[in-house]
Design an enzyme around this catalytic site. Sequence first.
Site, PDB file in Angstrom:
ATOM      1  N   ASP A  50     -29.934  -1.641   6.154  1.00 31.05           N
ATOM      2  CA  ASP A  50     -29.070  -0.461   6.151  1.00 31.05           C
ATOM      3  C   ASP A  50     -29.790   0.853   5.850  1.00 31.05           C
ATOM      4  O   ASP A  50     -29.187   1.909   5.979  1.00 31.05           O
ATOM      5  CB  ASP A  50     -27.881  -0.648   5.193  1.00 31.05           C
ATOM      6  CG  ASP A  50     -28.304  -0.961   3.770  1.00 31.05           C
ATOM      7  OD1 ASP A  50     -29.512  -0.867   3.468  1.00 31.05           O
ATOM      8  OD2 ASP A  50     -27.427  -1.299   2.955  1.00 31.05           O
ATOM      9  N   ARG A 240     -22.732   2.489   0.328  1.00 34.72           N
ATOM     10  CA  ARG A 240     -22.691   2.494   1.791  1.00 34.72           C
ATOM     11  C   ARG A 240     -21.397   3.094   2.281  1.00 34.72           C
ATOM     12  O   ARG A 240     -20.475   3.387   1.519  1.00 34.72           O
ATOM     13  CB  ARG A 240     -22.798   1.064   2.308  1.00 34.72           C
ATOM     14  CG  ARG A 240     -24.194   0.601   2.556  1.00 34.72           C
ATOM     15  CD  ARG A 240     -24.424   0.394   4.053  1.00 34.72           C
ATOM     16  NE  ARG A 240     -23.521  -0.573   4.616  1.00 34.72           N
ATOM     17  CZ  ARG A 240     -23.657  -1.878   4.505  1.00 34.72           C
ATOM     18  NH1 ARG A 240     -24.672  -2.371   3.842  1.00 34.72           N
ATOM     19  NH2 ARG A 240     -22.777  -2.690   5.039  1.00 34.72           N
ATOM     20  N   TYR A 248     -28.826  -5.513  -4.982  1.00 33.82           N
ATOM     21  CA  TYR A 248     -29.972  -6.444  -4.957  1.00 33.82           C
ATOM     22  C   TYR A 248     -30.192  -6.882  -6.396  1.00 33.82           C
ATOM     23  O   TYR A 248     -30.605  -6.064  -7.231  1.00 33.82           O
ATOM     24  CB  TYR A 248     -31.235  -5.752  -4.445  1.00 33.82           C
ATOM     25  CG  TYR A 248     -31.184  -5.328  -2.999  1.00 33.82           C
ATOM     26  CD1 TYR A 248     -31.606  -6.190  -1.986  1.00 33.82           C
ATOM     27  CD2 TYR A 248     -30.753  -4.059  -2.642  1.00 33.82           C
ATOM     28  CE1 TYR A 248     -31.584  -5.797  -0.655  1.00 33.82           C
ATOM     29  CE2 TYR A 248     -30.722  -3.664  -1.313  1.00 33.82           C
ATOM     30  CZ  TYR A 248     -31.141  -4.536  -0.326  1.00 33.82           C
ATOM     31  OH  TYR A 248     -31.117  -4.141   0.991  1.00 33.82           O
ATOM     32  N   PRO A 322     -36.934  -6.085   0.683  1.00 31.82           N
ATOM     33  CA  PRO A 322     -36.037  -4.986   1.075  1.00 31.82           C
ATOM     34  C   PRO A 322     -36.058  -3.835   0.080  1.00 31.82           C
ATOM     35  O   PRO A 322     -35.299  -2.882   0.230  1.00 31.82           O
ATOM     36  CB  PRO A 322     -34.664  -5.662   1.088  1.00 31.82           C
ATOM     37  CG  PRO A 322     -34.768  -6.760   0.090  1.00 31.82           C
ATOM     38  CD  PRO A 322     -36.207  -7.204   0.040  1.00 31.82           C
TER      39      PRO A 322
END
Lengths: 645, 645
Positions: A50, A240, A248, A322
Amino acid sequence: MPYGNSAQTDLLIVGAGPAGLMLAAWACQYDIRFRVIDNKATRVGTGHADGLASRTLEIFDSFGLVHDILKDAYRINEICSWNPDPDRPDRIKRTQRAKSQPHGLSRYPQSILNQGSIEQILLDYVKAKAGVEVERNTSPQTLDVDEAACDDEDAYPIVLTLKTHDEGQDEHHTTVNAKYVVGCDGAHSWVRRQLGIAMEGDVTNRHFGVMDIVVLTNFPDVRQSCVIHSKSGSVMTVPREGRLLRLYVQFAETKQGEPFDRKSVTPQAILEKARPMFEPYTLDFRICDWQSVYTIGQRVAKQFSYKNRVFLCGDAVHTHSPTMGQGMNVSMQDAYNLGWKLGSVLEGTAKREILSTYNDERRPVAQELIDLDRRMSDFYSQGPSENSSKYAAFRDSFSWFLSGVSVAYGPCQLVAAVADDHADNNNAAAGTALRDGANGTVHLNEDSNRIASRPGLATGLTIGRRIAPCNIVCQAEANVVLLSDKLPSNGRWRVVVFAGDLTSSSQWDTVKELGCALESICRIYTRSPKDLHSVVEVILIHSGTHDSFTLLDLHDIYHPDNGDEGWDYWKVYSDDAAALSVGEQSTAYKQYGVDEKAGCVVVLRPDQHVAYIGLILDDKALDRFFAGNLRPVKRVTNVTQPAAS
Amino acid sequence: MPYGNSAQTDLLIVGAGPAGLMLAAWACQYDIRFRVIDNKATRVGTGHADGLASRTLEIFDSFGLVHDILKDAYRINEICSWNPDPDRPDRIKRTQRAKSQPHGLSRYPQSILNQGSIEQILLDYVKAKAGVEVERNTSPQTLDVDEAACDDEDAYPIVLTLKTHDEGQDEHHTTVNAKYVVGCDGAHSWVRRQLGIAMEGDVTNRHFGVMDIVVLTNFPDVRQSCVIHSKSGSVMTVPREGRLLRLYVQFAETKQGEPFDRKSVTPQAILEKARPMFEPYTLDFRICDWQSVYTIGQRVAKQFSYKNRVFLCGDAVHTHSPTMGQGMNVSMQDAYNLGWKLGSVLEGTAKREILSTYNDERRPVAQELIDLDRRMSDFYSQGPSENSSKYAAFRDSFSWFLSGVSVAYGPCQLVAAVADDHADNNNAAAGTALRDGANGTVHLNEDSNRIASRPGLATGLTIGRRIAPCNIVCQAEANVVLLSDKLPSNGRWRVVVFAGDLTSSSQWDTVKELGCALESICRIYTRSPKDLHSVVEVILIHSGTHDSFTLLDLHDIYHPDNGDEGWDYWKVYSDDAAALSVGEQSTAYKQYGVDEKAGCVVVLRPDQHVAYIGLILDDKALDRFFAGNLRPVKRVTNVTQPAAS
């Protein structure tokens, strides 16, 4: 799928993720046949990548797609760092608010949008522009390269068999002959394995739980990206679109060889793991949109291409954690570097040799990514630290890379090295590049017939790096425009003539002479006699006011005659933005460090990277630069692809 | 056309030009049934209107559509004035470059895009949003109003018969019963004629030839808008998208009663007429996209509505010359003023009495338009003059109106008048409005139970005028956003709480108390118990930094609980943009002239116009203001329109 049964294709893209679709977006710009296959039935839905770096948004802008992204994206302006409260170490406390990246790096901030939306935007673009749709449920079964034919420009040296599985139907197999194949098929790349290209690096035993939830919490920074180091472990949060929050969560570290039960990483398990890390704040959810688990590792492929016929992009050649939000970016940027090279070689406007620059330019970026990722994932795995308490400074050491705008390529065939008589500038420029770390490992390819740049003529530019946007004024329309808006990804090289002071008659004459030379260059390489600028486009920016001379008095190459449509009035600009009240932005000449009297010439590649900086007088260098990379086009085309819209 | 055969409709829009489609864009925001009919087979193709004022672009922005326009539009930044060269009076010479409008009036410059593109953008929007398509080839044949039923809220007092002519088929007739009808059916409005409403004013005998051409010329200002006064007549030029140039050429003046052969105004005839006006420059074309002829006249309808059941917008109630590029703008702005009033009355959230403000607010604007147009068309018709040689000053006297952002409505039911104890402010504010000419003819409606505004609390705002955009910082996300982006055209009223200094505990308490009062207001009028803000939305802007307090500590109305979706984090903003490096823009409190300690409360109508300015303490005034205009919603809905997307 107009070419679903075509036995021959110029370009076969394996994998319709962000990298494969970015490559397809480039393919649309050229008069070539291409196909995209993907083994899955649909695009990505929820979750996955993302993060969108500034440079990625600039690239979307160059295809006219950035508004589609920004209207839904979350923008990361500030990141909050949380650490154990010294008075109550079982609780966390905000210790810093750090800027996401320095102001002015790009017009676009670091942003967040789910991978599925990004894929959809590219799918829509490719369908609208070239009429090409992804062939789904289709995977390659065999790949053979006829090595003897690899140097034959007209050959289709790659043969693949494809298996397609239609829903409710039997499998069927087809054969395709391709000139070029690009594997954008992810971390377990089938294409890479066929080529026998090894991944180098390691996988750790550190596992992170990841989920997208609609969070219920009283944590005050829930709508900011946070870096949380608690006594119970670390969490990274990324807000988001659509009220989602990505977490995470440091989940477990297994011993070497010990198996890890990935199925145990349920949303509820991640929540239970995360709760003590958020103390004294509550944490809950009732909606979980997606969940996964990452095991930290850093690996990069030994090479990114094979015989300059098969190429690999994205996760197929680099895998990492990530934690930097870079995966989708570097993958699309790989494809963005490769796409115009393949398109122009296939169309016959560029020499096949330029293809080797893909590996030379992108593998060092991947290596840098891997090295930084190792540092960043250690930062998350190793608990509260000096770096976590001074997060802003720690992050600053990454932000040049994270933004994506600082990558500088070359020197190579496509990026003219620095002249020997500018050794000081040479060292200075190389120093800048090295300090930024972007091309530290690029080796000078000594055997090319290379021309020399003079970076001292444009001290605000870095050779090999993308040109930053700047306001300029359209001479004919008296409108402020961004130079970057004049550099869309349509396959054109640009010669930007910083014409200096055109009220000086000697400068006027010099620029006129350059016009003669440029007309000759444009004429040699154009794809169409009706559009001299179709391969090499000329843009003029002078340092005076937009009313200081009459445009039509310039050499014709600066205002080409388009027949029934009259003159082209959109090639000449002035550095006059301040006069039009756009505010405090610096002018183009100041920003790019160009002398306002003498000017200079800058060559930009189709990907907006600076390829050459030289004197206006030195048109011979331009001749040699383009002769080294481009080919006069054969005027007969046997391509039967229907016209793109 | 889901409602093509529905015998009953809430709203029937007659005419699918820019005004009718703008009305339809509003209708999509409400849970109502509406139909749009048009007597033509297709939308406008080439030509017609093309000027877009700043306010019109702001309106498109409020529907999320401005990028669709700006990506193709031509922006007018500067206008060049040409007059006879004193040394060679048969030739023209540039005498001035004038700014199109003062810097900072709006985020959007005056722009140009053809009417067909604008209609298409609105057609696509209405179809996507509400599933409604225009019923083409359909014209009303009879219109009857049951006057006795006009005050019955549940009645459908208007009966129309419609004739539809399908291609290749016979005509067929249908009957429709409507609650409201709006005639957006142009200068020869059939609806207006049925109502017997007269147009007042005159038509002159001055005829202008108009055409859109791809021009071939050596005229240096061909890509700028120009005002040309030559010895041979006058020309106005307007560059457009797609290399087109619009020319308005002074063609002929006939004697009173003398017939004028409009067919003689061919493109070639216009060219021949224009050529001497462009001397010493050449003028030619090979492509003509569109051509027409305008006969100058200024007329305005005596009234804009009938029994508050039938309304008229756009050319149906005002016709004038194209010399100010205002036609499409004022027409769409008429509809923009009317749409939310009709929608909220039909949905039952607003009182029917507010509908009378349409005539009161928009007729004075039309009168102003007509008066200015008379001056402007004289300027073009009367040859070189003092005004043509000093064009910049002449234009400056129009630009406030041309931009569209200066229109101020009221005082009226929907715009709270100024308090008596602020008589000085009252005069000052009224003076501003009058000087701007926008509401000079509005009469105070003395019989309404009106509350008083205190304009001195927000000296940078004008009561009745749209609020200008300003950068603010989202408290939860630390992102810079434009206040205008938080005011989309979705039918909501906004109470903007300028909360002042929330680090002061007394101010904190005051704002908390206001929160209680606002929650009660929101609860009374909401359309949905799940979204308290659905009719009256609360937005808080405080004067401190974005990290000066914790959002969740505020009263719940400032961060409503959305159940499974958690808190709503997008209602609270800080005046902290400067801290986030957005540059030199003034802060919200400075721009709006609000005290940084004490703050104030501003009510914005759904069309972003300022309705009320008052003290934070005076929540009773808010109660009364909303009680005067809104209605508690009946919770049972009998509307069966499918859910909008």
